[in-house]
Design a protein around this motif. Structure first.
Motif, PDB file in Angstrom:
ATOM      1  N   PRO A 188       0.805  -1.231   0.000  1.00  0.00           N
ATOM      2  CA  PRO A 188       0.000   0.000   0.000  1.00  0.00           C
ATOM      3  C   PRO A 188       0.832   1.272   0.000  1.00  0.00           C
ATOM      4  CG  PRO A 188      -0.912  -1.560   1.548  1.00  0.00           C
ATOM      5  CD  PRO A 188       0.350  -2.169   1.028  1.00  0.00           C
ATOM      6  N   SER A 189       2.070   1.159   0.486  1.00  0.00           N
ATOM      7  CA  SER A 189       2.906   2.356   0.526  1.00  0.00           C
ATOM      8  C   SER A 189       3.111   2.931  -0.872  1.00  0.00           C
ATOM      9  CB  SER A 189       4.251   2.033   1.165  1.00  0.00           C
ATOM     10  OG  SER A 189       4.908   1.034   0.427  1.00  0.00           O
ATOM     11  N   GLN A 235       3.346   9.508   6.984  1.00  0.00           N
ATOM     12  CA  GLN A 235       2.787   8.440   7.807  1.00  0.00           C
ATOM     13  C   GLN A 235       3.853   7.402   8.105  1.00  0.00           C
ATOM     14  OE1 GLN A 235      -0.861   7.554   5.446  1.00  0.00           O
ATOM     15  NE2 GLN A 235      -1.791   7.683   7.467  1.00  0.00           N
ATOM     16  N   SER A 283       4.886   3.533   9.498  1.00  0.00           N
ATOM     17  CA  SER A 283       4.524   2.222  10.034  1.00  0.00           C
ATOM     18  C   SER A 283       5.782   1.490  10.453  1.00  0.00           C
ATOM     19  CB  SER A 283       3.697   1.418   9.045  1.00  0.00           C
ATOM     20  OG  SER A 283       4.380   1.259   7.862  1.00  0.00           O
ATOM     21  N   SER A 342       0.080  -1.656   7.114  1.00  0.00           N
ATOM     22  CA  SER A 342      -0.109  -2.117   8.489  1.00  0.00           C
ATOM     23  C   SER A 342       1.244  -2.297   9.152  1.00  0.00           C
ATOM     24  CB  SER A 342      -0.820  -3.466   8.493  1.00  0.00           C
ATOM     25  OG  SER A 342      -2.084  -3.353   7.902  1.00  0.00           O
ATOM     26  N   GLU A 361      -0.389   5.016   0.893  1.00  0.00           N
ATOM     27  CA  GLU A 361      -1.248   4.650   2.015  1.00  0.00           C
ATOM     28  C   GLU A 361      -0.387   3.977   3.068  1.00  0.00           C
ATOM     29  OE1 GLU A 361      -4.191   2.075   0.396  1.00  0.00           O
ATOM     30  OE2 GLU A 361      -4.790   3.565  -1.102  1.00  0.00           O
ATOM     31  N   LYS A 362      -0.772   4.164   4.291  1.00  0.00           N
ATOM     32  CA  LYS A 362       0.035   3.590   5.361  1.00  0.00           C
ATOM     33  C   LYS A 362      -0.142   2.074   5.425  1.00  0.00           C
ATOM     34  CE  LYS A 362       0.169   3.235  10.382  1.00  0.00           C
ATOM     35  NZ  LYS A 362       0.150   1.787  10.279  1.00  0.00           N
ATOM     36  N   LYS A 381       4.875  14.887   2.033  1.00  0.00           N
ATOM     37  CA  LYS A 381       3.967  13.735   2.067  1.00  0.00           C
ATOM     38  C   LYS A 381       4.753  12.489   1.703  1.00  0.00           C
ATOM     39  CE  LYS A 381      -0.720  12.584   0.571  1.00  0.00           C
ATOM     40  NZ  LYS A 381      -1.112  12.184   1.919  1.00  0.00           N
ATOM     41  N   ASN A 387       2.004   8.579  14.717  1.00  0.00           N
ATOM     42  CA  ASN A 387       1.189   8.937  13.562  1.00  0.00           C
ATOM     43  C   ASN A 387       0.223  10.077  13.841  1.00  0.00           C
ATOM     44  OD1 ASN A 387       1.738   7.639  11.116  1.00  0.00           O
ATOM     45  ND2 ASN A 387       1.203   5.693  12.071  1.00  0.00           N
ATOM     46  N   ILE A 391       5.725   8.126   3.024  1.00  0.00           N
ATOM     47  CA  ILE A 391       5.532   6.978   3.898  1.00  0.00           C
ATOM     48  C   ILE A 391       6.886   6.596   4.493  1.00  0.00           C
ATOM     49  CG2 ILE A 391       4.874   4.560   4.019  1.00  0.00           C
ATOM     50  CD1 ILE A 391       2.509   6.187   3.462  1.00  0.00           C
ATOM     51  N   ARG A 408       0.951   3.436  -2.939  1.00  0.00           N
ATOM     52  CA  ARG A 408      -0.142   4.370  -3.240  1.00  0.00           C
ATOM     53  C   ARG A 408      -0.212   5.444  -2.169  1.00  0.00           C
ATOM     54  NH1 ARG A 408      -4.656   0.020  -4.664  1.00  0.00           N
ATOM     55  NH2 ARG A 408      -4.491  -0.168  -2.416  1.00  0.00           N
TER      56      ARG A 408
END
Length: 412
Positions: A58-59, A189, A191, A66, A63-64, A153, A182, A155, A61
């Motif tokens: 997901p990173s 973001q 993780s 899990s 997105e964070k 922005k 976070n 990850i 895109r």
DNA sequence: CGAGATTCATGTGAAGTATACCTTTAGGCTTAA
DNA sequence: AAGCCTAAAGGTATACTTCACATGAATCTCGTA
């Protein structure tokens, strides 16, 4: 461990040594057997790789992903797989112009990343900024860290290797802080990927930390002998020149390692050290004897290096333990903290080294136990109090080697 | 004889101290206008 | 007056000390059978 030779022909000898090194090498590419080498393919771990990959994907895109918790015994390829996936992911991310960083921290390294402060400092250093090694409040480091990360922005996937070590030492509070980071971030973001050798590690964590850290879990099972053999064969083929590896050598290495809970790192070390020994002897065939020799070497070297880098007071303490142990060796009686402390104090007095309190020595002994150099157990002797019962479960020659190393390094 | 109290030697936790190092700040000095 | 340097002040992390209490089974004590 090069033997000292007479001074007369020194130059000639050195020449000879170098020459034979150049001529006689049996390695094609020794790097391949080194532990930090990342091969292009990782056999028998396809499953884990794709699991990890799908979790971090997901990173791409922005997105964070899990948080991920990986556990398995030593030498089961955890670190290797993570590095592999990390490299691939970073490559992909830069192709796609995505801001993604994955700092890797090994929490075991003493004096580098074994406290909350130092882990953070190391993390910031990995991100290209400098922080002093002492003097700043820890939360200021958090601020700085957040500031760096939150500048755009992106990850951030923090990889904490040997995380169980850090938690045992300093508690799990820092993990809690990390997982809550976070909420302080607006653009970036974070993780976390935690890696642990200890299978029961999750149980000792605070439930809050535990649930957030292990949103995903992956277990790395040990390799079996067949898989180890396959791995070794592939690497040996690349690492050595043709016809160097003798009959049954690979099998023996993998059998040894399989017995040690499928530790592939160990198997590779074994093969590499055996190769080095062969080279030193100016032979050109690795046979079974060399594997045995290498096995002995590895065990002693690891411990010797660990001891060599200990601070002075730790060394004096260990020396005291060893001296006492030598006296009692025949009777095979354990040693107690009090005896050690008395001996230690005398030693300090004789050598005019400043002397620490028993409280501290007690902690130092506990640390040596953690290191695995000694074997300490807290026992109650009833009427005669409570103490640590200390034994040394190392081969005699190694104990002697440690002894001389300590005497040497302490100038005694 | 056995249950409960005592005891010993040190484990262990908390709080305090020393040291080394960091940032901030204020004062003094230099410099350039 | 602005800029720069320096030293003091105030703060932190870490390694260690000090103080105080916790441990836990061998041994002791004493009531009881």
């Amino acid at each position: 461990m090069i033997k000292k030779r007479g001074k007369k022909n020194n130059k000639n000898n050195i020449d000879q040594i170098f020459d034979s090194f150049i001529k006689h090498t049996i390695f094609k590419n020794k790097l391949i057997l080194q532990i930090n080498y990342t091969p292009e393919t990782i056999p028998h771990r396809e499953n884990q790789i794709s699991q990890v990959a799908s979790i971090v994907a997901p990173s791409l895109r922005l997105e964070k992903p899990s948080n991920l918790f990986i556990y398995g015994l030593t030498g089961t390829g955890k670190t290797l797989v993570i590095h592999y996936v990390k490299d691939q992911l970073l490559k992909k991310a830069s192709d796609q112009n995505i801001c993604l960083i994955m700092p890797y921290i090994n929490c075991k390294l003493k004096k580098v990343a074994d406290t909350e402060y130092r882990i953070l400092a190391e993390l910031i250093k990995k991100l290209g900024q400098k922080v002093p090694m002492t003097g700043l409040p820890t939360d200021q480091l958090y601020h700085k860290f957040i500031e760096i990360i939150d500048s755009k922005k992106q990850i951030v996937i923090i990889i904490l290797d040997e995380i169980d070590n850090a938690v045992k030492r300093i508690g799990d509070e820092f993990l809690y802080n990390f997982t809550r980071l976070n909420s302080e971030l607006t653009k970036a973001q974070i993780s976390i990927i935690g890696i642990s050798n200890d299978l029961k590690f999750l149980d000792v964590l605070d439930p809050r930390v535990r649930s957030s850290l292990s949103e995903e879990e992956i277990l790395f099972p040990p390799y079996n002998a067949l898989q180890l053999r396959d791995i070794l064969k592939r690497r040996a083929k690349e690492a050595f020149k043709l016809k160097i590896v003798g009959e049954g050598v690979i099998e023996k290495c993998s059998a040894y390692a399989a017995r040690e809970h499928g530790d592939a790192r160990r198997a590779l070390d074994l093969l590499r050290i055996a190769g080095e020994l062969v080279e030193r002897d100016e032979k050109n065939k690795i046979n079974l004897d060399y594997i045995d020799k290498a096995k002995k070497r590895i065990e002693s070297d690891k411990i010797l290096i660990a001891i060599e880098t200990q601070p002075k007071q730790f060394q004096i303490t260990l020396l005291s333990i060893i001296e006492l142990f030598k006296k009692l060796r025949e009777k095979n009686e354990p040693i107690f903290t009090g005896d050690i402390y008395n001996f230690y104090r005398d030693l300090c007095r004789k050598t005019r080294i400043e002397c620490l309190t028993q409280r501290r020595i007690s902690d130092i002994i506990a640390e040596f136990d953690m290191l695995g150099v000694i074997n300490a157990k807290v026992v109650s002797k009833g009427r005669y109090g409570r103490t640590r019962e200390i034994r040394i479960d190392l081969p005699t020659h190694l104990v002697n080697q440690i002894n001389t190393l300590l005497l040497d390094s302490l100038n005694l």
